[in-house]
Scaffold this motif. Structure first.
Motif, PDB file in Angstrom:
ATOM      1  N   ALA A  27       5.374   5.387  -2.900  1.00  0.00           N
ATOM      2  CA  ALA A  27       5.798   4.026  -2.563  1.00  0.00           C
ATOM      3  C   ALA A  27       4.591   3.130  -2.304  1.00  0.00           C
ATOM      4  O   ALA A  27       4.576   1.965  -2.714  1.00  0.00           O
ATOM      5  N   LEU A  28       3.566   3.662  -1.646  1.00  0.00           N
ATOM      6  CA  LEU A  28       2.356   2.878  -1.412  1.00  0.00           C
ATOM      7  C   LEU A  28       1.655   2.546  -2.730  1.00  0.00           C
ATOM      8  O   LEU A  28       1.110   1.452  -2.878  1.00  0.00           O
ATOM      9  N   ASP A  29       1.673   3.463  -3.660  1.00  0.00           N
ATOM     10  CA  ASP A  29       1.080   3.193  -4.971  1.00  0.00           C
ATOM     11  C   ASP A  29       1.830   2.077  -5.684  1.00  0.00           C
ATOM     12  O   ASP A  29       1.228   1.259  -6.380  1.00  0.00           O
ATOM     13  N   GLY A  57      -5.072  -5.024   3.041  1.00  0.00           N
ATOM     14  CA  GLY A  57      -5.551  -4.402   4.271  1.00  0.00           C
ATOM     15  C   GLY A  57      -4.464  -3.574   4.947  1.00  0.00           C
ATOM     16  O   GLY A  57      -4.720  -2.470   5.435  1.00  0.00           O
ATOM     17  N   MET A  58      -3.248  -4.101   4.973  1.00  0.00           N
ATOM     18  CA  MET A  58      -2.121  -3.361   5.554  1.00  0.00           C
ATOM     19  C   MET A  58      -1.829  -2.098   4.753  1.00  0.00           C
ATOM     20  O   MET A  58      -1.559  -1.036   5.331  1.00  0.00           O
ATOM     21  N   ARG A  59      -1.891  -2.216   3.430  1.00  0.00           N
ATOM     22  CA  ARG A  59      -1.659  -1.058   2.571  1.00  0.00           C
ATOM     23  C   ARG A  59      -2.735  -0.004   2.806  1.00  0.00           C
ATOM     24  O   ARG A  59      -2.459   1.175   2.920  1.00  0.00           O
ATOM     25  N   ARG A  60      -3.981  -0.440   2.890  1.00  0.00           N
ATOM     26  CA  ARG A  60      -5.093   0.485   3.121  1.00  0.00           C
ATOM     27  C   ARG A  60      -4.932   1.201   4.463  1.00  0.00           C
ATOM     28  O   ARG A  60      -5.127   2.407   4.569  1.00  0.00           O
ATOM     29  N   ALA A  61      -4.542   0.456   5.506  1.00  0.00           N
ATOM     30  CA  ALA A  61      -4.333   1.060   6.829  1.00  0.00           C
ATOM     31  C   ALA A  61      -3.209   2.094   6.781  1.00  0.00           C
ATOM     32  O   ALA A  61      -3.330   3.184   7.362  1.00  0.00           O
ATOM     33  N   GLU A  64      -4.485   5.186   4.985  1.00  0.00           N
ATOM     34  CA  GLU A  64      -5.384   5.972   5.834  1.00  0.00           C
ATOM     35  C   GLU A  64      -4.613   6.777   6.867  1.00  0.00           C
ATOM     36  O   GLU A  64      -4.944   7.940   7.141  1.00  0.00           O
ATOM     37  N   GLU A  65      -3.575   6.173   7.452  1.00  0.00           N
ATOM     38  CA  GLU A  65      -2.747   6.902   8.414  1.00  0.00           C
ATOM     39  C   GLU A  65      -2.012   8.061   7.746  1.00  0.00           C
ATOM     40  O   GLU A  65      -1.903   9.151   8.314  1.00  0.00           O
ATOM     41  N   LEU A  66      -1.532   7.833   6.542  1.00  0.00           N
ATOM     42  CA  LEU A  66      -0.853   8.895   5.800  1.00  0.00           C
ATOM     43  C   LEU A  66      -1.815  10.025   5.481  1.00  0.00           C
ATOM     44  O   LEU A  66      -1.464  11.204   5.619  1.00  0.00           O
TER      45      LEU A  66
END
Length: 87
Positions: A27-29, A57-61, A64-66
């Motif tokens: 989903a992030l992709d 930036g939100m997607r990157r964060a 990173e959490e994932l």
């Protein structure tokens, strides 16, 4: 017999958890294409819209959490394997 059932259940639950993380990664992709379609238009009164940079930036964060969660889960997986999947 009872331990075997617990072991099977632990493997199934861990597999479900890993599958859910894979779905979130997919989903992030998919959000890249959506973020690229965002246009800079003025929002209505009282509304704000995130910019492409903010969304990236939100997607990157989130990514990173994932990834941090994945690393922790791999550590847990190794522990389960070392105990022959016993709880």
């Amino acid at each position: 017999m009872q331990i075997e059932a617990l072991n099977r259940r632990a493997r199934e639950r861990y597999g479900t958890f890993v599958g859910a993380m894979d779905m979130v990664l997919h989903a992030l992709d998919e959000t890249n294409a959506l973020i690229n379609q965002v246009q800079r238009k003025p929002a209505g009164p009282g509304w704000t819209v995130a910019t492409k940079e903010e969304l990236r930036g939100m997607r990157r964060a989130a990514f990173e959490e994932l990834e941090r969660l994945r690393r922790k889960s791999k550590k847990y997986e190794a522990e389960l394997i070392s105990r022959e999947w016993r709880l």
